[in-house]
Structures are given as C-alpha cells and as structure tokens.
Scaffold this motif. Structure first.
Motif, PDB file in Angstrom:
ATOM      1  N   ILE A 174       5.207   4.562  15.029  1.00 50.71           N
ATOM      2  CA  ILE A 174       4.520   3.395  15.593  1.00 50.71           C
ATOM      3  C   ILE A 174       3.434   2.917  14.648  1.00 50.71           C
ATOM      4  O   ILE A 174       3.281   1.715  14.399  1.00 50.71           O
ATOM      5  N   ALA A 175       2.676   3.858  14.086  1.00 55.49           N
ATOM      6  CA  ALA A 175       1.625   3.493  13.130  1.00 55.49           C
ATOM      7  C   ALA A 175       2.225   2.817  11.897  1.00 55.49           C
ATOM      8  O   ALA A 175       1.652   1.845  11.377  1.00 55.49           O
TER       9      ALA A 175
ATOM     10  N   ILE B 227       4.966   1.005  11.807  1.00 56.97           N
ATOM     11  CA  ILE B 227       5.352  -0.349  12.222  1.00 56.97           C
ATOM     12  C   ILE B 227       4.126  -1.263  12.264  1.00 56.97           C
ATOM     13  O   ILE B 227       4.180  -2.413  11.817  1.00 56.97           O
ATOM     14  N   VAL B 228       3.020  -0.755  12.789  1.00 59.34           N
ATOM     15  CA  VAL B 228       1.787  -1.551  12.847  1.00 59.34           C
ATOM     16  C   VAL B 228       1.319  -1.915  11.443  1.00 59.34           C
ATOM     17  O   VAL B 228       0.954  -3.063  11.169  1.00 59.34           O
ATOM     18  N   VAL B 229       1.339  -0.956  10.533  1.00 55.53           N
ATOM     19  CA  VAL B 229       0.923  -1.223   9.152  1.00 55.53           C
ATOM     20  C   VAL B 229       1.848  -2.246   8.509  1.00 55.53           C
ATOM     21  O   VAL B 229       1.391  -3.130   7.776  1.00 55.53           O
TER      22      VAL B 229
ATOM     23  N   GLN C 166       3.245  -4.650   9.973  1.00 56.67           N
ATOM     24  CA  GLN C 166       2.859  -5.962  10.510  1.00 56.67           C
ATOM     25  C   GLN C 166       1.574  -6.481   9.862  1.00 56.67           C
ATOM     26  O   GLN C 166       1.371  -7.692   9.765  1.00 56.67           O
ATOM     27  N   LEU C 167       0.730  -5.571   9.404  1.00 62.12           N
ATOM     28  CA  LEU C 167      -0.554  -5.966   8.822  1.00 62.12           C
ATOM     29  C   LEU C 167      -0.453  -6.408   7.367  1.00 62.12           C
ATOM     30  O   LEU C 167      -1.213  -7.259   6.922  1.00 62.12           O
TER      31      LEU C 167
ATOM     32  N   LEU D 295      -5.082   4.877  12.343  1.00 57.07           N
ATOM     33  CA  LEU D 295      -4.177   4.647  13.477  1.00 57.07           C
ATOM     34  C   LEU D 295      -3.661   5.950  14.071  1.00 57.07           C
ATOM     35  O   LEU D 295      -3.597   6.103  15.292  1.00 57.07           O
TER      36      LEU D 295
ATOM     37  N   LEU E 297      -4.194   6.968  17.865  1.00 58.40           N
ATOM     38  CA  LEU E 297      -3.029   7.172  18.723  1.00 58.40           C
ATOM     39  C   LEU E 297      -2.954   8.604  19.245  1.00 58.40           C
ATOM     40  O   LEU E 297      -2.668   8.819  20.422  1.00 58.40           O
TER      41      LEU E 297
END
Length: 120
Positions: free
Chosen positions: A14-15, A17-19, A21-22, A105, A109
């Motif tokens: 998940i982390a 995926i977030v990165v 997106q950033l 993250l 999390l």
C-alpha cells in the motif's frame, strides 16, 4: 507470526502504491506488482540490508543514521531491477525521496494497524 508477516507485506505494498501516486518518476504497474515488490523488499531487508549496514557503518554513524535512507534507496533500486518493466524508478534521487516517504508511511500504517488490532 505468519499473519504479521503477511500484514507487513500488504502494508508495504500500500505504501508503494501511495509513493507511486506521489512521484511521476516512480511507477508501479498494479497492486500485484506492489505485493511482489514488497515481498522482494522484505527479503532484501532480511538478507542484504544488514550486510550493507555493516559495510557502511562508519558513514551511518557519521551521518547519525541518515545514511540508512541511502541503503533503503539501494534496496529499492535492487527491487526494481529484479522486477523489471512493471516497477520503474527513474533515478537514484527519486529512489532516495521514495525511501524517506516509504519509511514514514510504513511507520504510520504499522502504528495505525497495530493500534486498531490491539484496541479490539
């Protein structure tokens, strides 16, 4: 213990995926690739990272531990090399920034999930 390991891999995915997106220069194809990357990162963190820490111990001490982010960036670059086209990091600078964000993250999390699981 197995549940904890699986949960850690999922949270790391998940982390990732977030990165992705950033940063435009950090691309991961999908959640299955993120899971594979998290698994490979976990293996690298168990076997390769301690060796890198030992070899770079003077730098790590001199930088008060900040060199660990460089080691994390190296493990990210190794991971993207293993996975190939589905996981691409354009440049070491992006990997270094991603390593910092991933560390933050993962900390958040893991604390959130740990607090949620222990409050039940």
């Amino acid at each position: 213990m197995l549940l904890r390991a699986v949960l850690s891999i999922v949270l790391n995915a998940i982390a990732l995926i977030v990165v992705a997106q950033l940063f435009d220069k950090f691309h991961i194809e999908g959640f299955s690739t993120a899971l594979l990357a998290a698994l490979i990162l976990g293996v690298l963190n168990i076997f390769v990272k301690p060796i890198l820490i030992i070899f770079t111990l003077p730098f790590t001490i001199f930088t008060l531990g900040l060199f660990l982010f460089v080691i994390n960036a190296v493990t990210l670059m190794i991971t993207q090399g293993v996975i190939g086209e589905d996981f691409v990091i354009d440049g070491f600078g992006t990997a270094l920034l991603a390593a910092v964000i991933l560390s933050i993250l993962n900390l958040l999390l893991n604390r959130l999930v740990k607090d949620t699981l222990t409050s039940k």
